[in-house]
Design a protein around this motif. Structure first.
Motif, PDB file in Angstrom:
ATOM      1  N   ASP A 107       0.836  -1.212   0.000  1.00  0.00           N
ATOM      2  CA  ASP A 107       0.000   0.000   0.000  1.00  0.00           C
ATOM      3  C   ASP A 107       0.867   1.257   0.000  1.00  0.00           C
ATOM      4  N   CYS A 108       1.901   1.223   0.813  1.00  0.00           N
ATOM      5  CA  CYS A 108       2.787   2.388   0.931  1.00  0.00           C
ATOM      6  C   CYS A 108       3.479   2.672  -0.413  1.00  0.00           C
ATOM      7  N   GLY A 109       3.852   1.592  -1.105  1.00  0.00           N
ATOM      8  CA  GLY A 109       4.487   1.759  -2.417  1.00  0.00           C
ATOM      9  C   GLY A 109       3.530   2.383  -3.419  1.00  0.00           C
ATOM     10  N   LEU A 110       2.266   1.941  -3.365  1.00  0.00           N
ATOM     11  CA  LEU A 110       1.273   2.524  -4.276  1.00  0.00           C
ATOM     12  C   LEU A 110       1.110   4.016  -3.993  1.00  0.00           C
ATOM     13  N   GLN A 111       1.029   4.358  -2.716  1.00  0.00           N
ATOM     14  CA  GLN A 111       0.889   5.778  -2.351  1.00  0.00           C
ATOM     15  C   GLN A 111       2.131   6.564  -2.768  1.00  0.00           C
ATOM     16  N   SER A 112       3.291   5.951  -2.575  1.00  0.00           N
ATOM     17  CA  SER A 112       4.546   6.657  -2.905  1.00  0.00           C
ATOM     18  C   SER A 112       4.592   7.006  -4.389  1.00  0.00           C
ATOM     19  N   MET A 113       4.117   6.071  -5.224  1.00  0.00           N
ATOM     20  CA  MET A 113       4.150   6.344  -6.668  1.00  0.00           C
ATOM     21  C   MET A 113       3.289   7.545  -7.007  1.00  0.00           C
ATOM     22  N   ASN A 114       2.102   7.605  -6.390  1.00  0.00           N
ATOM     23  CA  ASN A 114       1.250   8.787  -6.608  1.00  0.00           C
ATOM     24  C   ASN A 114       1.989  10.058  -6.204  1.00  0.00           C
ATOM     25  N   LEU A 115       2.668   9.960  -5.061  1.00  0.00           N
ATOM     26  CA  LEU A 115       3.403  11.122  -4.539  1.00  0.00           C
ATOM     27  C   LEU A 115       4.482  11.575  -5.539  1.00  0.00           C
ATOM     28  N   LEU A 116       5.226  10.596  -6.059  1.00  0.00           N
ATOM     29  CA  LEU A 116       6.317  10.927  -6.993  1.00  0.00           C
ATOM     30  C   LEU A 116       5.766  11.565  -8.270  1.00  0.00           C
ATOM     31  N   LEU A 117       4.654  11.012  -8.755  1.00  0.00           N
ATOM     32  CA  LEU A 117       4.089  11.532 -10.005  1.00  0.00           C
ATOM     33  C   LEU A 117       3.515  12.928  -9.802  1.00  0.00           C
ATOM     34  N   LYS A 118       2.849  13.136  -8.684  1.00  0.00           N
ATOM     35  CA  LYS A 118       2.299  14.476  -8.409  1.00  0.00           C
ATOM     36  C   LYS A 118       3.440  15.485  -8.279  1.00  0.00           C
ATOM     37  N   ALA A 119       4.504  15.080  -7.603  1.00  0.00           N
ATOM     38  CA  ALA A 119       5.659  15.969  -7.458  1.00  0.00           C
ATOM     39  C   ALA A 119       6.184  16.364  -8.834  1.00  0.00           C
ATOM     40  N   THR A 120       6.283  15.389  -9.725  1.00  0.00           N
ATOM     41  CA  THR A 120       6.771  15.658 -11.082  1.00  0.00           C
ATOM     42  C   THR A 120       5.865  16.669 -11.779  1.00  0.00           C
ATOM     43  N   GLU A 121       4.558  16.452 -11.629  1.00  0.00           N
ATOM     44  CA  GLU A 121       3.606  17.376 -12.268  1.00  0.00           C
ATOM     45  C   GLU A 121       3.770  18.798 -11.742  1.00  0.00           C
ATOM     46  N   LEU A 122       4.139  18.916 -10.476  1.00  0.00           N
ATOM     47  CA  LEU A 122       4.295  20.239  -9.856  1.00  0.00           C
ATOM     48  C   LEU A 122       5.672  20.853 -10.121  1.00  0.00           C
ATOM     49  N   GLY A 123       6.490  20.156 -10.919  1.00  0.00           N
ATOM     50  CA  GLY A 123       7.818  20.701 -11.245  1.00  0.00           C
ATOM     51  C   GLY A 123       8.881  20.358 -10.225  1.00  0.00           C
ATOM     52  N   LEU A 124       8.550  19.420  -9.336  1.00  0.00           N
ATOM     53  CA  LEU A 124       9.519  19.012  -8.312  1.00  0.00           C
ATOM     54  C   LEU A 124      10.209  17.723  -8.742  1.00  0.00           C
ATOM     55  N   SER A 125      11.376  17.470  -8.156  1.00  0.00           N
ATOM     56  CA  SER A 125      12.061  16.199  -8.379  1.00  0.00           C
ATOM     57  C   SER A 125      12.183  15.459  -7.055  1.00  0.00           C
ATOM     58  N   THR A 126      12.445  14.167  -7.175  1.00  0.00           N
ATOM     59  CA  THR A 126      12.421  13.305  -5.986  1.00  0.00           C
ATOM     60  C   THR A 126      13.511  12.240  -6.056  1.00  0.00           C
ATOM     61  N   LEU A 127      13.831  11.684  -4.904  1.00  0.00           N
ATOM     62  CA  LEU A 127      14.652  10.469  -4.850  1.00  0.00           C
ATOM     63  C   LEU A 127      14.125   9.589  -3.719  1.00  0.00           C
ATOM     64  N   VAL A 128      13.698   8.383  -4.065  1.00  0.00           N
ATOM     65  CA  VAL A 128      13.315   7.408  -3.037  1.00  0.00           C
ATOM     66  C   VAL A 128      14.601   6.779  -2.519  1.00  0.00           C
ATOM     67  N   MET A 129      14.749   6.735  -1.197  1.00  0.00           N
ATOM     68  CA  MET A 129      15.955   6.118  -0.617  1.00  0.00           C
ATOM     69  C   MET A 129      15.574   5.025   0.375  1.00  0.00           C
TER      70      MET A 129
END
Ligand SMILES: Cc1cc2nc3c(=O)[nH]c(=O)nc-3n(C[C@H](O)[C@H](O)[C@H](O)COP(=O)(O)O)c2cc1C
Length: 177
Positions: A107-129
Motif C-alpha cells: 500500500d505504501c508503495g502505491l501511495q509513494s508512486m502517486n506522490l512521486l508523479l504528483k511531485a513531477t507534475e508540480l515541477g519538483l524532483s524526488t529520490l526514493v531512498m
C-alpha cells in the motif's frame, strides 16, 4: 501534464538547487498519495515531512554516506512509514495470508508512486531512498514502535538532468497466458 508524460519525465534526482519547496506543494503531494488504493481502505501509510533546518540535518545524517551526498542541497525529506499489523490482517490480529505486513508495504508503495508523479507534475524532483538508519530516524522524529519506517523521499528542485536508466524488455518480465 498528461499522465504518460509525467511517468516518462519522472527521474530519480541526486542533485538539487538550494531552494525551499512550498509547504502547499508538500501537502499536495501527500494528498495525491492518499488517493491510492489500500487493503480494505486501511490507509496505513504515514508521512513525516522534514523541512526545518535542524531536523533536516539530523535526518540527512541518518542516511547512508552515498545518500547524504545525494541529498546535500535537498530542502525537504519525506519519511514514509506504515502502521504495522493492520493492512493484510484480520480484526482479531491474525495475518490474512502469508504476506502479513507485506500488504502494508505494498500500500505504501502505491501511495509513494502517486506522490512521486504528483511531485513531477508540480515541477519538483524526488529520490526514493531505502538505504537509511530506521532506528535513528524513529528517534529523531518520535515515530512510535507501532510503525515501521519505509523510505526517505528527497524532494526539491532539480539541478541535474539524468537520463532514464535502461528498462528491461516486456518479454523479460511478463508472461502472457
Ligand atoms: C525502494 C527503492 C529504494 C531506492 N533506494 C535508493 C537509494 O537508497 N539511493 C539512491 O540513490 N537511489 C535509490 N533508489 C532509486 C533507484 O536507483 C532508481 O529508481 C532506479 O535506478 C531507476 O531510476 P529512475 O527512478 O530515474 O527511473 C531507490 C528506488 C526505490 C524504488
Amino acid at each position: 501534464m498528461e499522465l504518460s508524460k509525467v511517468m516518462h519525465t519522472r527521474r530519480s534526482v541526486r542533485e538539487y538547487i538550494n531552494k525551499p519547496v512550498e509547504q502547499e506543494k508538500l501537502r499536495e503531494v501527500i494528498s495525491a498519495a492518499q488517493l491510492a488504493p489500500s487493503w480494505k481502505n486501511s490507509q496505513v501509510s504515514r508521512y513525516y515531512v522534514v523541512t526545518g533546518e535542524e531536523k533536516l540535518a539530523e535526518v540527512k545524517n541518518a542516511l547512508s554516506p552515498y545518500n547524504q551526498k545525494n541529498m546535500a542541497d535537498a530542502p525537504a525529506l519525506i519519511v514514509t512509514a506504515i502502521v504495522l499489523n493492520r493492512s493484510g490482517y484480520e480484526k482479531d490480529g491474525t495475518p490474512t495470508n502469508e504476506l502479513g505486513n507485506g500488504w502494508g508495504f505494498y500500500d505504501c508503495g502505491l501511495q509513494s508512486m502517486n506522490l512521486l508523479l504528483k511531485a513531477t507534475e508540480l515541477g519538483l524532483s524526488t529520490l526514493v531512498m531505502g538505504i537509511r538508519d530506521n532506528e535513528k530516524i524513529k528517534k529523531i522524529l518520535g515515530i512510535p514502535e507501532t510503525e515501521a519506517v519505509v523510505s526517505v523521499i528527497g524532494v526539491g528542485y532539480s539541478n541535474a538532468e539524468p537520463a532514464m536508466p535502461k528498462r528491461k524488455e516486456i518479454d523479460d518480465i511478463a508472461k502472457f497466458f
